[in-house]
Write an enzyme that holds these catalytic residues in place. Structure first.
Site, PDB file in Angstrom:
ATOM      1  N   ASP A  81      58.033  41.457  30.923  1.00  0.00           N
ATOM      2  CA  ASP A  81      59.044  40.655  30.231  1.00  0.00           C
ATOM      3  C   ASP A  81      60.327  40.607  31.044  1.00  0.00           C
ATOM      4  O   ASP A  81      60.550  41.436  31.930  1.00  0.00           O
ATOM      5  CB  ASP A  81      59.342  41.255  28.848  1.00  0.00           C
ATOM      6  CG  ASP A  81      59.875  42.691  28.936  1.00  0.00           C
ATOM      7  OD1 ASP A  81      59.224  43.530  29.588  1.00  0.00           O
ATOM      8  OD2 ASP A  81      60.951  42.966  28.372  1.00  0.00           O
ATOM      9  N   GLU A 110      59.991  45.648  27.454  1.00  0.00           N
ATOM     10  CA  GLU A 110      60.879  46.726  27.879  1.00  0.00           C
ATOM     11  C   GLU A 110      62.329  46.367  27.610  1.00  0.00           C
ATOM     12  O   GLU A 110      63.128  47.205  27.200  1.00  0.00           O
ATOM     13  CB  GLU A 110      60.682  46.998  29.376  1.00  0.00           C
ATOM     14  CG  GLU A 110      61.399  48.232  29.907  1.00  0.00           C
ATOM     15  CD  GLU A 110      62.811  47.980  30.417  1.00  0.00           C
ATOM     16  OE1 GLU A 110      63.515  48.950  30.720  1.00  0.00           O
ATOM     17  OE2 GLU A 110      63.246  46.807  30.494  1.00  0.00           O
TER      18      GLU A 110
HETATM   19 ZN   LIG Z   1      63.707  46.352  34.129  1.00  0.00          ZN
END
Ligand SMILES: [Zn+2]
Length: 415
Positions: free
Chosen positions: A86, A179
């Protein structure tokens, strides 16, 4: 001379950044955006094609793969490499148009949108003269955070498969989701991974080993007042907002606050508040490199709560703290080789390195605490979460070389 295929690494990176995979903090789904699943699907195809084994994308969108050991694997430590697919929601991530700057001349980099990357605002450019940089057109972020890490890991896997003479134990790859919105480790199955040590490739620049992060607790403070119409409030209303205001005013300001600290200093930080007369909820974060300091911060909040309660009769102030993550260094101490071999790999390659501490957390903080020691390594990222983001191909290659050497060193260890 690097073993990595420079052009293939670049092509790989350019392919990955053009798949929009911005994490969506408003989504309830996992992964939070479809693009992450799409990038994962492509990665799984590429890994299968290069003959990695056990390649699969799980129901959460995470991609797992294994590169079998070149030597007798029985007693060799299993190493895992992780990167997140991501990208940050802090800047647009749709329709990324990467632009390759060959042999950077040391001057300003003019982007199509009118944005400029300058050595003045980005001092690390000074060390990148002559290198290959990848920018955007200035309307989106690049996504080198962390697709640089993703591309390096995939290219290292390909290089190891093509060069069976390179010694390594069993290598596990994991490409993770979300994340950037705090859910990078939620769905990682550590039992399935069964690794002895792991590295996240999610750091800036080159040659940096992140060896410590903050230890982190969250605190929620509930102010329970008594709401009543203002016309009949005399002697009866207990305004939770007043208590909350006093509470915030009593928090440390000239020390132990993010605005007043740096380096190894910790802090208490009030970050969200919601409520009305009858009830207010205040959220805070407590941060310190020394885990033992956190209860002291909690005690300070409780002392402030008591004093606010006595200033506002009838008001209840309840402090609850909860654990968030722990200093990476605490857990790495149990497997010092996780750092020592990373250092030795840089030394063997004759390259400079630096150990650093992060005033924040990494996915590795959580994984390490769960029992998988996971330092973070550089992957050539710069100006992250910005439309002026760029990545350095030479640094990415260098990170790949370091991994190849590091894996060799791990293959000389015994479990
Ligand atoms: Zn990162």
């Amino acid at each position: 001379m690097s073993l990595l295929n420079r052009q293939r690494l670049l092509d790989r990176f350019l392919r990955y950044v053009q798949i929009a995979s911005t994490a969506d903090p408003t989504s309830d789904g996992y992964p939070s955006s479809e693009g992450q699943r799409e990038l994962g699907k492509l990665l799984a195809q590429e890994l299968s094609k290069m003959s990695a084994v056990d390649v699969h994308q799980d129901e959460h969108g995470l991609v797992y793969a294994t590169i079998p050991a070149t030597a007798d694997a029985k007693n060799l430590p299993v190493v895992a490499l992780l990167a997140h697919m991501d990208t940050s929601p802090d800047a647009p991530g749709d329709r990324v148009r990467p632009n390759v700057v060959e042999s950077y001349d040391g001057g300003e980099i003019q982007l199509e949108s009118g944005e400029v990357i300058t050595p003045k605002t980005c001092p690390e450019l000074v060390n990148l003269v002559g290198k290959t940089l990848i920018t955007t057109d200035g309307t989106t972020l690049l996504g080198g955070d962390d697709k640089a890490g993703v591309a390096i890991i995939a290219e290292v896997a390909h290089t190891l498969i093509e060069n069976p003479h390179l010694p390594h134990g069993e290598l596990k790859l994991v490409f993770t989701c979300d994340e950037e919105i705090g859910h990078g480790t939620d769905k990682i199955d550590l039992d399935k991974l069964a690794a002895d040590v792991a590295y996240t490739l999610d750091g800036g620049g080159e040659g940096i080993i992140d060896v410590e992060t903050f230890s982190a607790d969250g605190a929620t403070v509930h102010f329970v007042g008594d709401s009543i119409h203002t016309s009949i409030a005399k002697g009866r209303m207990v305004n939770a907002l007043r208590g909350a205001a006093d509470f915030i005013a009593a928090l440390p300001r000239d020390s132990d606050s993010p605005e007043a600290t740096e380096g190894r200093q910790g802090f208490i930080h009030a970050n969200t508040i919601t409520g009305q007369v009858g009830e207010v909820t205040l959220n805070l974060i407590l941060r310190s490199f020394d885990t033992a300091d956190l209860p002291g911060y909690a005690d300070r909040l409780k002392a402030i709560a008591k004093s606010v309660e006595s200033d506002w009769p009838g008001l209840k102030v309840i402090v609850d703290t909860h654990k968030q993550y722990r200093n990476l260094g605490d857990g790495l101490a149990k497997l010092p080789e996780s750092i020592d071999l990373a250092v030795k790999a840089f030394e063997n390659l004759g390259r400079p390195y630096k150990k650093e501490i992060i005033r924040g957390g990494t996915d590795g903080s959580v994984l390490t605490e769960k029992g998988l020691p996971t330092p973070n390594l550089s992957s050539g990222q710069h100006n992250i979460h910005s439309v002026r983001e760029f990545a350095c191909l030479d640094e990415m290659i260098s990170a790949g070389d370091h991994l190849v050497e590091l894996l060799k060193l791990w293959s000389q260890q015994r479990r």
